[in-house]
Design a protein around this motif. Sequence first.
Motif, PDB file in Angstrom:
ATOM      1  N   ILE A   1       0.704  -1.170   0.039  1.00  0.00           N
ATOM      2  CA  ILE A   1       0.090  -0.051  -0.080  1.00  0.00           C
ATOM      3  C   ILE A   1       1.060   1.271  -0.042  1.00  0.00           C
ATOM      4  CG2 ILE A   1      -1.825   1.421   1.469  1.00  0.00           C
ATOM      5  CD1 ILE A   1      -2.871  -0.992   0.186  1.00  0.00           C
ATOM      6  N   ASP A   2       0.437   2.411  -0.863  1.00  0.00           N
ATOM      7  CA  ASP A   2       1.185   3.466  -0.990  1.00  0.00           C
ATOM      8  C   ASP A   2       0.162   4.481   0.264  1.00  0.00           C
ATOM      9  OD1 ASP A   2       1.875   6.329  -0.975  1.00  0.00           O
ATOM     10  OD2 ASP A   2       2.277   6.252  -3.175  1.00  0.00           O
ATOM     11  N   TYR A   3       0.379   4.261   1.312  1.00  0.00           N
ATOM     12  CA  TYR A   3      -0.539   5.137   2.258  1.00  0.00           C
ATOM     13  C   TYR A   3      -1.112   6.703   1.716  1.00  0.00           C
ATOM     14  CZ  TYR A   3      -0.730   0.967   5.199  1.00  0.00           C
ATOM     15  OH  TYR A   3      -0.821  -0.311   5.504  1.00  0.00           O
ATOM     16  N   SER A   4      -0.094   7.316   1.315  1.00  0.00           N
ATOM     17  CA  SER A   4      -0.234   8.713   0.748  1.00  0.00           C
ATOM     18  C   SER A   4      -1.426   8.754   0.005  1.00  0.00           C
ATOM     19  CB  SER A   4       1.068   9.302   0.441  1.00  0.00           C
ATOM     20  OG  SER A   4       1.384   8.521  -0.799  1.00  0.00           O
ATOM     21  N   LYS A   5      -1.476   7.852  -0.687  1.00  0.00           N
ATOM     22  CA  LYS A   5      -2.636   7.658  -1.847  1.00  0.00           C
ATOM     23  C   LYS A   5      -4.043   7.095  -1.504  1.00  0.00           C
ATOM     24  CE  LYS A   5       0.626   7.731  -5.710  1.00  0.00           C
ATOM     25  NZ  LYS A   5       1.145   7.202  -6.842  1.00  0.00           N
ATOM     26  N   VAL A   6      -3.995   6.613  -0.210  1.00  0.00           N
ATOM     27  CA  VAL A   6      -5.380   6.120   0.039  1.00  0.00           C
ATOM     28  C   VAL A   6      -6.347   7.210   0.311  1.00  0.00           C
ATOM     29  CG1 VAL A   6      -6.613   5.110   1.993  1.00  0.00           C
ATOM     30  CG2 VAL A   6      -4.282   3.897   1.215  1.00  0.00           C
ATOM     31  N   LYS A   7      -7.615   6.981  -0.190  1.00  0.00           N
ATOM     32  CA  LYS A   7      -8.881   7.695   0.092  1.00  0.00           C
ATOM     33  C   LYS A   7     -10.138   6.862   0.704  1.00  0.00           C
ATOM     34  CE  LYS A   7      -7.664  11.479  -2.174  1.00  0.00           C
ATOM     35  NZ  LYS A   7      -7.764  12.945  -1.484  1.00  0.00           N
ATOM     36  N   VAL A   8     -10.079   7.293   1.833  1.00  0.00           N
ATOM     37  CA  VAL A   8     -11.142   6.565   2.706  1.00  0.00           C
ATOM     38  C   VAL A   8     -12.552   7.218   2.438  1.00  0.00           C
ATOM     39  CG1 VAL A   8      -9.654   5.595   4.384  1.00  0.00           C
ATOM     40  CG2 VAL A   8     -10.387   7.899   4.596  1.00  0.00           C
ATOM     41  N   SER A   9     -12.733   8.185   1.732  1.00  0.00           N
ATOM     42  CA  SER A   9     -13.867   8.958   1.200  1.00  0.00           C
ATOM     43  C   SER A   9     -13.542   9.794   0.085  1.00  0.00           C
ATOM     44  CB  SER A   9     -14.414   9.720   2.326  1.00  0.00           C
ATOM     45  OG  SER A   9     -13.739  10.838   2.801  1.00  0.00           O
ATOM     46  N   GLN A  10     -14.514   9.855  -0.713  1.00  0.00           N
ATOM     47  CA  GLN A  10     -14.497  10.806  -1.897  1.00  0.00           C
ATOM     48  C   GLN A  10     -15.941  11.384  -2.144  1.00  0.00           C
ATOM     49  OE1 GLN A  10     -13.518   8.260  -5.186  1.00  0.00           O
ATOM     50  NE2 GLN A  10     -11.406   8.686  -5.094  1.00  0.00           N
ATOM     51  N   GLY A  11     -15.878  12.658  -2.286  1.00  0.00           N
ATOM     52  CA  GLY A  11     -16.915  13.530  -2.565  1.00  0.00           C
ATOM     53  C   GLY A  11     -16.755  14.890  -2.953  1.00  0.00           C
ATOM     54  N   HIS A  12     -17.820  15.792  -2.921  1.00  0.00           N
ATOM     55  CA  HIS A  12     -17.593  16.978  -3.478  1.00  0.00           C
ATOM     56  C   HIS A  12     -17.363  18.325  -2.289  1.00  0.00           C
ATOM     57  CE1 HIS A  12     -18.309  15.420  -7.565  1.00  0.00           C
ATOM     58  NE2 HIS A  12     -19.432  14.909  -6.914  1.00  0.00           N
ATOM     59  N   MET A  13     -17.666  18.055  -1.052  1.00  0.00           N
ATOM     60  CA  MET A  13     -17.680  18.722  -0.202  1.00  0.00           C
ATOM     61  C   MET A  13     -16.013  19.479  -0.173  1.00  0.00           C
ATOM     62  SD  MET A  13     -18.038  18.610   4.047  1.00  0.00           S
ATOM     63  CE  MET A  13     -19.719  18.309   4.119  1.00  0.00           C
ATOM     64  N   PRO A  14     -15.997  20.745   0.039  1.00  0.00           N
ATOM     65  CA  PRO A  14     -14.581  21.504  -0.263  1.00  0.00           C
ATOM     66  C   PRO A  14     -13.536  20.924   1.146  1.00  0.00           C
ATOM     67  CG  PRO A  14     -16.038  23.039  -0.634  1.00  0.00           C
ATOM     68  CD  PRO A  14     -16.849  21.949  -0.023  1.00  0.00           C
ATOM     69  N   GLU A  15     -12.413  20.899   0.653  1.00  0.00           N
ATOM     70  CA  GLU A  15     -11.409  20.470   1.851  1.00  0.00           C
ATOM     71  C   GLU A  15     -11.210  21.692   3.014  1.00  0.00           C
ATOM     72  OE1 GLU A  15      -6.521  19.992   2.240  1.00  0.00           O
ATOM     73  OE2 GLU A  15      -7.747  19.178   0.302  1.00  0.00           O
ATOM     74  N   THR A  16     -11.176  21.134   4.144  1.00  0.00           N
ATOM     75  CA  THR A  16     -11.035  22.078   5.329  1.00  0.00           C
ATOM     76  C   THR A  16      -9.667  22.403   5.474  1.00  0.00           C
ATOM     77  OG1 THR A  16     -12.990  20.829   6.472  1.00  0.00           O
ATOM     78  CG2 THR A  16     -11.328  22.192   7.777  1.00  0.00           C
ATOM     79  N   ALA A  17      -9.628  23.897   5.685  1.00  0.00           N
ATOM     80  CA  ALA A  17      -8.263  24.410   5.813  1.00  0.00           C
ATOM     81  C   ALA A  17      -7.603  24.024   7.317  1.00  0.00           C
ATOM     82  CB  ALA A  17      -8.501  25.916   5.870  1.00  0.00           C
ATOM     83  N   ASP A  18      -6.366  24.191   7.235  1.00  0.00           N
ATOM     84  CA  ASP A  18      -5.504  23.996   8.451  1.00  0.00           C
ATOM     85  C   ASP A  18      -5.567  22.722   8.967  1.00  0.00           C
ATOM     86  OD1 ASP A  18      -4.606  26.671   8.171  1.00  0.00           O
ATOM     87  OD2 ASP A  18      -5.962  27.709   9.163  1.00  0.00           O
ATOM     88  N   LEU A  19      -5.518  21.741   8.523  1.00  0.00           N
ATOM     89  CA  LEU A  19      -5.430  20.409   9.044  1.00  0.00           C
ATOM     90  C   LEU A  19      -4.085  19.886   9.458  1.00  0.00           C
ATOM     91  CD1 LEU A  19      -7.865  18.699   6.310  1.00  0.00           C
ATOM     92  CD2 LEU A  19      -8.463  18.928   8.810  1.00  0.00           C
ATOM     93  N   LYS A  20      -4.258  19.509  10.938  1.00  0.00           N
ATOM     94  CA  LYS A  20      -2.999  19.174  11.530  1.00  0.00           C
ATOM     95  C   LYS A  20      -3.169  17.966  12.675  1.00  0.00           C
ATOM     96  CE  LYS A  20      -1.074  23.972  11.318  1.00  0.00           C
ATOM     97  NZ  LYS A  20      -0.945  25.433  12.319  1.00  0.00           N
ATOM     98  N   ILE A  21      -1.938  17.250  12.690  1.00  0.00           N
ATOM     99  CA  ILE A  21      -2.005  16.389  13.568  1.00  0.00           C
ATOM    100  C   ILE A  21      -0.944  16.329  14.464  1.00  0.00           C
ATOM    101  CG2 ILE A  21      -0.979  14.615  12.105  1.00  0.00           C
ATOM    102  CD1 ILE A  21      -2.843  12.407  13.468  1.00  0.00           C
ATOM    103  N   GLU A  22      -1.082  16.111  15.787  1.00  0.00           N
ATOM    104  CA  GLU A  22       0.145  16.147  16.747  1.00  0.00           C
ATOM    105  C   GLU A  22       0.100  14.908  17.709  1.00  0.00           C
ATOM    106  OE1 GLU A  22       2.364  19.255  19.932  1.00  0.00           O
ATOM    107  OE2 GLU A  22       0.304  19.716  18.901  1.00  0.00           O
ATOM    108  N   LYS A  23       1.358  14.293  17.912  1.00  0.00           N
ATOM    109  CA  LYS A  23       1.208  13.106  18.642  1.00  0.00           C
ATOM    110  C   LYS A  23       1.418  13.765  20.291  1.00  0.00           C
ATOM    111  CE  LYS A  23       4.813  10.155  18.678  1.00  0.00           C
ATOM    112  NZ  LYS A  23       5.593   8.921  18.281  1.00  0.00           N
ATOM    113  N   LEU A  24       0.541  13.587  21.270  1.00  0.00           N
ATOM    114  CA  LEU A  24       0.829  13.934  22.662  1.00  0.00           C
ATOM    115  C   LEU A  24       0.756  12.783  23.629  1.00  0.00           C
ATOM    116  CD1 LEU A  24      -2.016  16.814  22.322  1.00  0.00           C
ATOM    117  CD2 LEU A  24       0.373  17.030  22.049  1.00  0.00           C
ATOM    118  N   ALA A  25       0.956  12.991  24.741  1.00  0.00           N
ATOM    119  CA  ALA A  25       1.155  11.792  25.775  1.00  0.00           C
ATOM    120  C   ALA A  25      -0.360  11.345  25.937  1.00  0.00           C
ATOM    121  CB  ALA A  25       1.644  12.218  27.186  1.00  0.00           C
ATOM    122  N   GLY A  26      -0.512  10.104  25.664  1.00  0.00           N
ATOM    123  CA  GLY A  26      -1.874   9.359  25.475  1.00  0.00           C
ATOM    124  C   GLY A  26      -2.495   9.102  24.391  1.00  0.00           C
ATOM    125  N   GLY A  27      -2.156   9.951  23.240  1.00  0.00           N
ATOM    126  CA  GLY A  27      -2.818   9.973  22.211  1.00  0.00           C
ATOM    127  C   GLY A  27      -2.541  10.714  21.077  1.00  0.00           C
TER     128      GLY A  27
END
Length: 277
Positions: free
Chosen positions: A101-127
Motif C-alpha cells: 500500500i502507498d498510504y499517501s494515496k489512500v482515499k477513505v472517502s470521496q466527495g464534493h465537499m470542499p477541503e477543510t483548511a489548517d488540518l494538523k495532527i500532533e502526537k501527545l502523551a496518551g494519544g
Amino acid sequence: MAIASNGPHGHLNGKVGNLVFYMLNGQPVVRLIGRKGKPSTLQLANYQEMAVTTKLLSGMGGFIKLGYGLQARGTVHNAHNLATSYHKKQALTGEYPNIRIDYSKVKVSQGHMPETADLKIEKLAGGLEITWDPTPTTDLQHNDSVMVMICCPESGKDREYLNIARRSEGKCFIPMYEEALNQQIEPYISFISADGEKVSDSVYLGNLNGTGKNASEKQEEEKYQRVKTRFDQLESNYSAQLKANYGEIPKNKAFKTLEKEYKVLKKQLEHLPGKPG
C-alpha cells in the motif's frame, strides 16, 4: 440447469455448460467457470493486488459505507466495489511479489465537499490530537461531522471514528496506549454533512513514526531467509561438485537430486516475497 423465469427471451438464472447466469444489483450477469490452468505472473500480480487491497479495506467497513456511499447511489455498484476499484488502481506500489500500500494515496472517502483548511495532527502523551479551521462557510457547516480513520499496519488494529466531533469544535483527541502510539500510524480525516448528503475527500494527515513491518511481512521475511539460507548451502555444494568434475555435470543420482532442489529453490527465490530492500 438454468431457468428462463421471464420466458425464452428473458435472462437465464443458473448454469448452462461452463457458464453461470445470475442477477447482480438488478443487472443480468454471466461468467465463465471451469478449471484454471497454472497462473501467469500477471495473474499472480493481480491476485496479490486484490489481496493487499482487500486487507486494507477490511478494517474500514463503516467508513467506506459513508465515504463512498453517495457515489454508489443510482449505480449498479456498491460503496465497497468503488473503494476496491480505486485502491487497486491508485493506491498500490511495488512489483509482484512485493506489492504494498502507498498510504499517501489512500482515499477513505470521496466527495464534493470542499477541503477543510489548517488540518494538523500532533502526537501527545496518551494519544493523538487533530485540529482544523472551524470557520463555517456556504459549503462548510458548523454541524458537519468529523470522521477519522487511523490505520496501524504493524498491529493490524485499525480504528475508525465515524462521528468523533463537530466541525465547530476545531479539534478532537484520540486516546492511544503508548505501544500503539509509537508504532507506524497512517491517519486520515473526512467531513460529512449532518444530513449525510455531502462528504469530503479524505485528507491524509501524514505518516507518524516511520514505516514498520506487520506480522505478515515479518513472516514473509523469515520464510525468505530460511529458503535463502538453504539455497546458499546447495549453491556452494553444487558449484563445488561442478568444479571437481571440471565443469561437466556428474551423472550420479545424488547430484541429480541436488541439482533438482537447487533449481527449484532458485526459481522460488525469484518470486518469494520478503526479499530485503
